[in-house]
Design a protein around this motif. Structure first.
Motif, short mmCIF file in Angstrom:
data_model
loop_
_atom_site.label_atom_id
_atom_site.label_comp_id
_atom_site.label_asym_id
_atom_site.label_seq_id
_atom_site.Cartn_x
_atom_site.Cartn_y
_atom_site.Cartn_z
N SER A 1 0.81 -1.21 0.00
CA SER A 1 0.00 0.00 0.00
C SER A 1 0.85 1.26 0.00
O SER A 1 0.37 2.34 -0.35
CB SER A 1 -0.93 0.01 1.23
OG SER A 1 -0.18 0.12 2.43
N ALA A 2 2.12 1.14 0.38
CA ALA A 2 2.98 2.32 0.49
C ALA A 2 3.93 2.44 -0.69
O ALA A 2 4.30 3.56 -1.07
CB ALA A 2 3.78 2.28 1.79
N VAL A 3 4.35 1.33 -1.26
CA VAL A 3 5.41 1.36 -2.27
C VAL A 3 4.96 0.63 -3.53
O VAL A 3 4.43 -0.49 -3.47
CB VAL A 3 6.70 0.71 -1.73
CG1 VAL A 3 7.80 0.74 -2.79
CG2 VAL A 3 7.17 1.42 -0.48
N GLN A 4 5.21 1.26 -4.67
CA GLN A 4 4.89 0.64 -5.96
C GLN A 4 5.70 -0.65 -6.12
O GLN A 4 6.87 -0.73 -5.74
CB GLN A 4 5.23 1.61 -7.08
CG GLN A 4 4.40 2.87 -7.08
CD GLN A 4 5.01 3.99 -7.88
OE1 GLN A 4 4.92 5.14 -7.49
NE2 GLN A 4 5.66 3.69 -9.00
N SER A 5 5.08 -1.65 -6.72
CA SER A 5 5.72 -2.96 -6.83
C SER A 5 7.02 -2.91 -7.63
O SER A 5 8.00 -3.57 -7.28
CB SER A 5 4.75 -3.97 -7.45
OG SER A 5 4.35 -3.54 -8.75
N ASP A 6 7.06 -2.12 -8.70
CA ASP A 6 8.28 -2.05 -9.51
C ASP A 6 9.42 -1.39 -8.75
O ASP A 6 10.59 -1.78 -8.88
CB ASP A 6 8.02 -1.32 -10.83
CG ASP A 6 7.54 0.11 -10.62
OD1 ASP A 6 6.77 0.35 -9.67
OD2 ASP A 6 7.92 0.98 -11.42
N VAL A 7 9.09 -0.42 -7.92
CA VAL A 7 10.10 0.28 -7.12
C VAL A 7 10.64 -0.66 -6.05
O VAL A 7 11.86 -0.74 -5.82
CB VAL A 7 9.52 1.56 -6.50
CG1 VAL A 7 10.51 2.20 -5.54
CG2 VAL A 7 9.11 2.54 -7.59
#
Length: 212
Positions: free
Chosen positions: A130-136
């Motif tokens: 919920s906090a961080v984009q999966s690719d990042v």
């Protein structure tokens, strides 16, 4: 006669030399602006509006690249690891002993920890979808794994025959503990210079693990 009509309607480059439509360079502008803020003031200084101003773009544009402040923080950290790793891998490969390899790795880890780990644990975020984009998050995992692989390879190069995963847990935890100690007020309670502490730790670990 030169036909310049194809360029006449294209917007000129911005103050950073980035042309309209160049998404990759725009992303790098955002990361540069974010890193400048983090280096100068830590995680709390990373405000998306200030990132937009530093990159010379609108706030809305920043959010099309990084949907949360946490994602941007992780992206900056991962990019910094990418820049650091080639030099670190060469230094580790050239290290004459396991202790020397640990020292150069600990030195590099401390530099990043002082900026990205002292106030905020970047690695703790990668499991929070919920906090961080999966690719990042995946980018940071890959960069961290590359660093771990470099050090793990050093263990076998210097003759370690035990459980590499367990040994890496010990080495990684030790590096994190040293970096935390010397990046905070805790260092006042054990006033040993960084180089002396890391050198002693490296020799002790090498001996205990049976490394030559």
């Amino acid at each position: 006669m030169t036909d310049s009509s194809s360029n006449s309607s294209a917007p000129p480059p911005d103050a950073h030399g980035t042309r309209w439509g160049d998404r990759e360079q725009r992303r790098l502008d955002i990361l540069r602006a974010g890193e400048d803020l983090i280096v100068s003031g830590g995680y709390d200084a990373l405000r998306m509006r200030d990132v937009a101003a530093g990159a010379g773009i609108s706030l809305g544009t920043v959010y099309t690249y990084y949907s949360t402040k946490e994602s941007l923080f992780i992206a900056v950290f991962a990019q910094r690891l990418d820049r650091m790793l080639p030099d670190l891998e060469r230094a580790v490969a050239a290290a004459p002993t396991a202790a020397a390899a640990f020292i150069v790795t600990a030195d590099a880890y401390r530099d990043g920890y002082a900026t990205f780990g002292r106030q905020f644990d970047a690695l703790s975020l990668v499991t929070d979808a919920s906090a961080v984009q999966s690719d990042v998050a995946e980018h940071l995992r890959a960069a961290t794994a590359r660093m771990v692989t470099s050090l793990a390879g050093t263990l076998t190069r210097f003759g370690y025959r035990g459980d590499v995963a367990k040994a890496m847990t010990l080495l990684w935890s030790t590096m994190t503990g040293l970096a935390n100690h010397y990046s905070s007020e805790r260092r006042e309670f054990l006033p040993v210079e960084w180089s002396a502490a890391v050198g002693f730790t490296a020799e002790t670990l090498a001996e205990s693990l049976g490394l030559t």
